[in-house]
Design a protein around this motif. Sequence first.
Motif, PDB file in Angstrom:
ATOM      1  N   ARG A 148       0.832  -1.213   0.000  1.00 21.29           N
ATOM      2  CA  ARG A 148       0.000   0.000   0.000  1.00 21.29           C
ATOM      3  C   ARG A 148       0.865   1.262   0.000  1.00 21.29           C
ATOM      4  NH1 ARG A 148      -5.822  -0.434   1.548  1.00 21.29           N
ATOM      5  NH2 ARG A 148      -6.307  -2.495   0.798  1.00 21.29           N
ATOM      6  N   LEU A 149       2.002   1.199   0.689  1.00 21.88           N
ATOM      7  CA  LEU A 149       2.904   2.361   0.676  1.00 21.88           C
ATOM      8  C   LEU A 149       3.535   2.533  -0.707  1.00 21.88           C
ATOM      9  CD1 LEU A 149       4.550   2.170   4.208  1.00 21.88           C
ATOM     10  CD2 LEU A 149       3.094   4.006   3.329  1.00 21.88           C
ATOM     11  N   ALA A 150       3.842   1.390  -1.359  1.00 22.06           N
ATOM     12  CA  ALA A 150       4.395   1.466  -2.725  1.00 22.06           C
ATOM     13  C   ALA A 150       3.356   2.099  -3.643  1.00 22.06           C
ATOM     14  CB  ALA A 150       4.763   0.075  -3.215  1.00 22.06           C
ATOM     15  N   ARG A 151       2.108   1.694  -3.435  1.00 20.53           N
ATOM     16  CA  ARG A 151       1.031   2.247  -4.256  1.00 20.53           C
ATOM     17  C   ARG A 151       0.872   3.755  -3.991  1.00 20.53           C
ATOM     18  NH1 ARG A 151      -2.832   0.191  -7.884  1.00 20.53           N
ATOM     19  NH2 ARG A 151      -4.056   2.015  -8.414  1.00 20.53           N
ATOM     20  N   ALA A 152       1.079   4.154  -2.732  1.00 20.34           N
ATOM     21  CA  ALA A 152       0.968   5.578  -2.389  1.00 20.34           C
ATOM     22  C   ALA A 152       1.984   6.393  -3.186  1.00 20.34           C
ATOM     23  CB  ALA A 152       1.183   5.782  -0.888  1.00 20.34           C
ATOM     24  N   LYS A 153       3.175   5.808  -3.391  1.00 21.75           N
ATOM     25  CA  LYS A 153       4.201   6.532  -4.167  1.00 21.75           C
ATOM     26  C   LYS A 153       3.710   6.749  -5.588  1.00 21.75           C
ATOM     27  CE  LYS A 153       7.847   4.601  -1.431  1.00 21.75           C
ATOM     28  NZ  LYS A 153       8.758   3.495  -1.305  1.00 21.75           N
ATOM     29  N   GLU A 154       3.082   5.724  -6.163  1.00 23.93           N
ATOM     30  CA  GLU A 154       2.541   5.877  -7.525  1.00 23.93           C
ATOM     31  C   GLU A 154       1.447   6.937  -7.547  1.00 23.93           C
ATOM     32  OE1 GLU A 154       2.777   1.160  -8.371  1.00 23.93           O
ATOM     33  OE2 GLU A 154       1.011   2.198  -9.153  1.00 23.93           O
ATOM     34  N   GLU A 155       0.593   6.890  -6.520  1.00 21.19           N
ATOM     35  CA  GLU A 155      -0.522   7.843  -6.489  1.00 21.19           C
ATOM     36  C   GLU A 155      -0.020   9.277  -6.328  1.00 21.19           C
ATOM     37  OE1 GLU A 155      -4.316   5.218  -5.676  1.00 21.19           O
ATOM     38  OE2 GLU A 155      -3.744   6.405  -3.937  1.00 21.19           O
ATOM     39  N   ALA A 156       1.091   9.428  -5.593  1.00 16.39           N
ATOM     40  CA  ALA A 156       1.648  10.771  -5.410  1.00 16.39           C
ATOM     41  C   ALA A 156       2.066  11.361  -6.757  1.00 16.39           C
ATOM     42  CB  ALA A 156       2.835  10.726  -4.453  1.00 16.39           C
ATOM     43  N   ASP A 157       2.483  10.474  -7.678  1.00 14.57           N
ATOM     44  CA  ASP A 157       2.865  10.956  -9.016  1.00 14.57           C
ATOM     45  C   ASP A 157       1.678  11.571  -9.754  1.00 14.57           C
ATOM     46  OD1 ASP A 157       5.471  10.236  -8.821  1.00 14.57           O
ATOM     47  OD2 ASP A 157       5.197   8.268  -9.752  1.00 14.57           O
ATOM     48  N   GLY A 158       0.473  11.046  -9.462  1.00 13.01           N
ATOM     49  CA  GLY A 158      -0.702  11.512 -10.215  1.00 13.01           C
ATOM     50  C   GLY A 158      -1.570  12.491  -9.454  1.00 13.01           C
ATOM     51  N   MET A 159      -1.216  12.775  -8.185  1.00 17.16           N
ATOM     52  CA  MET A 159      -2.148  13.560  -7.361  1.00 17.16           C
ATOM     53  C   MET A 159      -2.368  14.987  -7.872  1.00 17.16           C
ATOM     54  SD  MET A 159       0.116  13.991  -3.881  1.00 17.16           S
ATOM     55  CE  MET A 159      -0.892  15.144  -2.951  1.00 17.16           C
ATOM     56  N   ASP A 160      -1.394  15.491  -8.630  1.00 15.32           N
ATOM     57  CA  ASP A 160      -1.592  16.875  -9.111  1.00 15.32           C
ATOM     58  C   ASP A 160      -2.568  16.963 -10.276  1.00 15.32           C
ATOM     59  OD1 ASP A 160       0.180  15.651 -10.788  1.00 15.32           O
ATOM     60  OD2 ASP A 160       1.709  17.208 -10.700  1.00 15.32           O
ATOM     61  N   ARG A 161      -3.129  15.826 -10.688  1.00 15.57           N
ATOM     62  CA  ARG A 161      -4.185  15.885 -11.708  1.00 15.57           C
ATOM     63  C   ARG A 161      -5.559  16.107 -11.068  1.00 15.57           C
ATOM     64  NH1 ARG A 161      -2.929  11.163 -15.925  1.00 15.57           N
ATOM     65  NH2 ARG A 161      -4.454  12.339 -17.127  1.00 15.57           N
ATOM     66  N   TYR A 162      -5.595  16.125  -9.736  1.00 15.75           N
ATOM     67  CA  TYR A 162      -6.859  16.355  -9.033  1.00 15.75           C
ATOM     68  C   TYR A 162      -7.133  17.859  -8.940  1.00 15.75           C
ATOM     69  CZ  TYR A 162      -7.428  11.492  -7.846  1.00 15.75           C
ATOM     70  OH  TYR A 162      -7.646  10.146  -7.932  1.00 15.75           O
ATOM     71  N   ASP A 163      -8.414  18.185  -8.700  1.00 18.71           N
ATOM     72  CA  ASP A 163      -8.783  19.604  -8.623  1.00 18.71           C
ATOM     73  C   ASP A 163      -8.433  20.223  -7.278  1.00 18.71           C
ATOM     74  OD1 ASP A 163     -10.087  19.663 -11.209  1.00 18.71           O
ATOM     75  OD2 ASP A 163     -11.640  18.423 -10.288  1.00 18.71           O
ATOM     76  N   TYR A 164      -8.613  19.466  -6.185  1.00 17.59           N
ATOM     77  CA  TYR A 164      -8.397  20.024  -4.841  1.00 17.59           C
ATOM     78  C   TYR A 164      -7.639  19.049  -3.958  1.00 17.59           C
ATOM     79  CZ  TYR A 164     -11.865  23.585  -5.970  1.00 17.59           C
ATOM     80  OH  TYR A 164     -12.540  24.620  -6.546  1.00 17.59           O
ATOM     81  N   LEU A 165      -6.849  19.620  -3.068  1.00 18.33           N
ATOM     82  CA  LEU A 165      -6.124  18.833  -2.070  1.00 18.33           C
ATOM     83  C   LEU A 165      -6.720  19.090  -0.692  1.00 18.33           C
ATOM     84  CD1 LEU A 165      -3.600  17.223  -1.052  1.00 18.33           C
ATOM     85  CD2 LEU A 165      -2.443  19.432  -0.863  1.00 18.33           C
ATOM     86  N   LEU A 166      -6.975  18.005   0.033  1.00 19.71           N
ATOM     87  CA  LEU A 166      -7.461  18.137   1.403  1.00 19.71           C
ATOM     88  C   LEU A 166      -6.471  17.438   2.324  1.00 19.71           C
ATOM     89  CD1 LEU A 166     -11.104  17.155   0.564  1.00 19.71           C
ATOM     90  CD2 LEU A 166     -10.475  19.304   1.647  1.00 19.71           C
ATOM     91  N   ILE A 167      -5.971  18.159   3.309  1.00 14.89           N
ATOM     92  CA  ILE A 167      -5.038  17.531   4.252  1.00 14.89           C
ATOM     93  C   ILE A 167      -5.801  17.156   5.510  1.00 14.89           C
ATOM     94  CG2 ILE A 167      -2.934  17.870   5.616  1.00 14.89           C
ATOM     95  CD1 ILE A 167      -1.875  19.459   3.278  1.00 14.89           C
ATOM     96  N   ASN A 168      -5.866  15.851   5.730  1.00 13.88           N
ATOM     97  CA  ASN A 168      -6.664  15.367   6.849  1.00 13.88           C
ATOM     98  C   ASN A 168      -5.836  15.317   8.129  1.00 13.88           C
ATOM     99  OD1 ASN A 168      -8.669  14.302   8.407  1.00 13.88           O
ATOM    100  ND2 ASN A 168      -8.576  12.249   7.512  1.00 13.88           N
ATOM    101  N   ASP A 169      -5.725  16.494   8.736  1.00 15.99           N
ATOM    102  CA  ASP A 169      -4.985  16.619   9.979  1.00 15.99           C
ATOM    103  C   ASP A 169      -6.021  16.677  11.094  1.00 15.99           C
ATOM    104  OD1 ASP A 169      -3.024  17.027  11.763  1.00 15.99           O
ATOM    105  OD2 ASP A 169      -2.345  18.961  11.013  1.00 15.99           O
ATOM    106  N   ASP A 170      -6.909  17.650  10.970  1.00 18.05           N
ATOM    107  CA  ASP A 170      -8.009  17.802  11.913  1.00 18.05           C
ATOM    108  C   ASP A 170      -9.279  17.343  11.194  1.00 18.05           C
ATOM    109  OD1 ASP A 170      -9.021  20.069  14.297  1.00 18.05           O
ATOM    110  OD2 ASP A 170     -10.416  19.353  12.781  1.00 18.05           O
ATOM    111  N   LEU A 171      -9.873  16.252  11.655  1.00 19.46           N
ATOM    112  CA  LEU A 171     -11.016  15.640  10.967  1.00 19.46           C
ATOM    113  C   LEU A 171     -12.155  16.631  10.743  1.00 19.46           C
ATOM    114  CD1 LEU A 171     -12.446  13.038   9.870  1.00 19.46           C
ATOM    115  CD2 LEU A 171     -13.351  12.727  12.161  1.00 19.46           C
ATOM    116  N   ASP A 172     -12.513  17.346  11.796  1.00 21.65           N
ATOM    117  CA  ASP A 172     -13.636  18.267  11.725  1.00 21.65           C
ATOM    118  C   ASP A 172     -13.416  19.329  10.650  1.00 21.65           C
ATOM    119  OD1 ASP A 172     -16.088  19.387  12.812  1.00 21.65           O
ATOM    120  OD2 ASP A 172     -14.775  21.071  13.359  1.00 21.65           O
TER     121      ASP A 172
END
Length: 206
Positions: A148-172
């Motif tokens: 799953r961590l290896a897959r995360a590296k692949e996904e990080a390569d494509g994440m800038d094709r998304y419209d918005y980034l949400l950082i889940n630090d504080d759930l609320d």
Amino acid sequence: MSDQGILAVVSGFSGAGKGTLMKELLSRYDNYALSVSATTRSPREGEAHGREYFFVTEEEFDRMVREEQLLEYARYVKHSYGTPKSYVMEQLQAGKDVILEIEIQGALKVKEKFPETLLLFVSAPDAAELRRRLTGRGSESEEVIRERLARAKEEADGMDRYDYLLINDDLDACVEEMHRIIQAQHARMSNNRRFVEKIRGELAEC
Ligand code: 5GP
């Protein structure tokens, strides 16, 4: 009232907390419909057929693909996952904002089919926190965590094709931000064709 519901795709690294985020969003607001995917992986403890997923055999999954019942499908760490089409289309037409919690290949396929789709990417604040959350889940072997961590590296390569980034630090805060972003899409001109036609007609009569 915009023409139809918003189709929003939520992706993110395994361990970013998407599941909890979705549960919280749905419990706070009632205009959302969460699509339930089909998968060939086995249920984890506490998961129920028809709630988290439709757990199906490889043969059943292949049949759904052949019969074009899926809006998109993809392989993820040795298993197949796909979004049943009919539920999504029905809910959108009924004005619900539909959320697909799917991985990146599927997300990009949906965006190709429906360019208005909103792509949201959820991340933990940093990689160390991701690893901690994956390990803390306790339901996965060290091998699966590594995959799953290896897959995360692949996904990080494509994440800038998304419209918005949400950082889940504080759930609320993250839930509220997601809600605001999705709701803002209702005001897009492209989702208000009916209103545009109506007011043009009215003005023509003035
Ligand atoms: P998990 O096994 O942790 O429930 O899900 C693994 C990955 O598959 C997650 O990234 C999840 O978002 C993704 N996923 C779940 N359902 C679907 C689906 O219908 N289509 C695609 N493409 N990915 C999915």
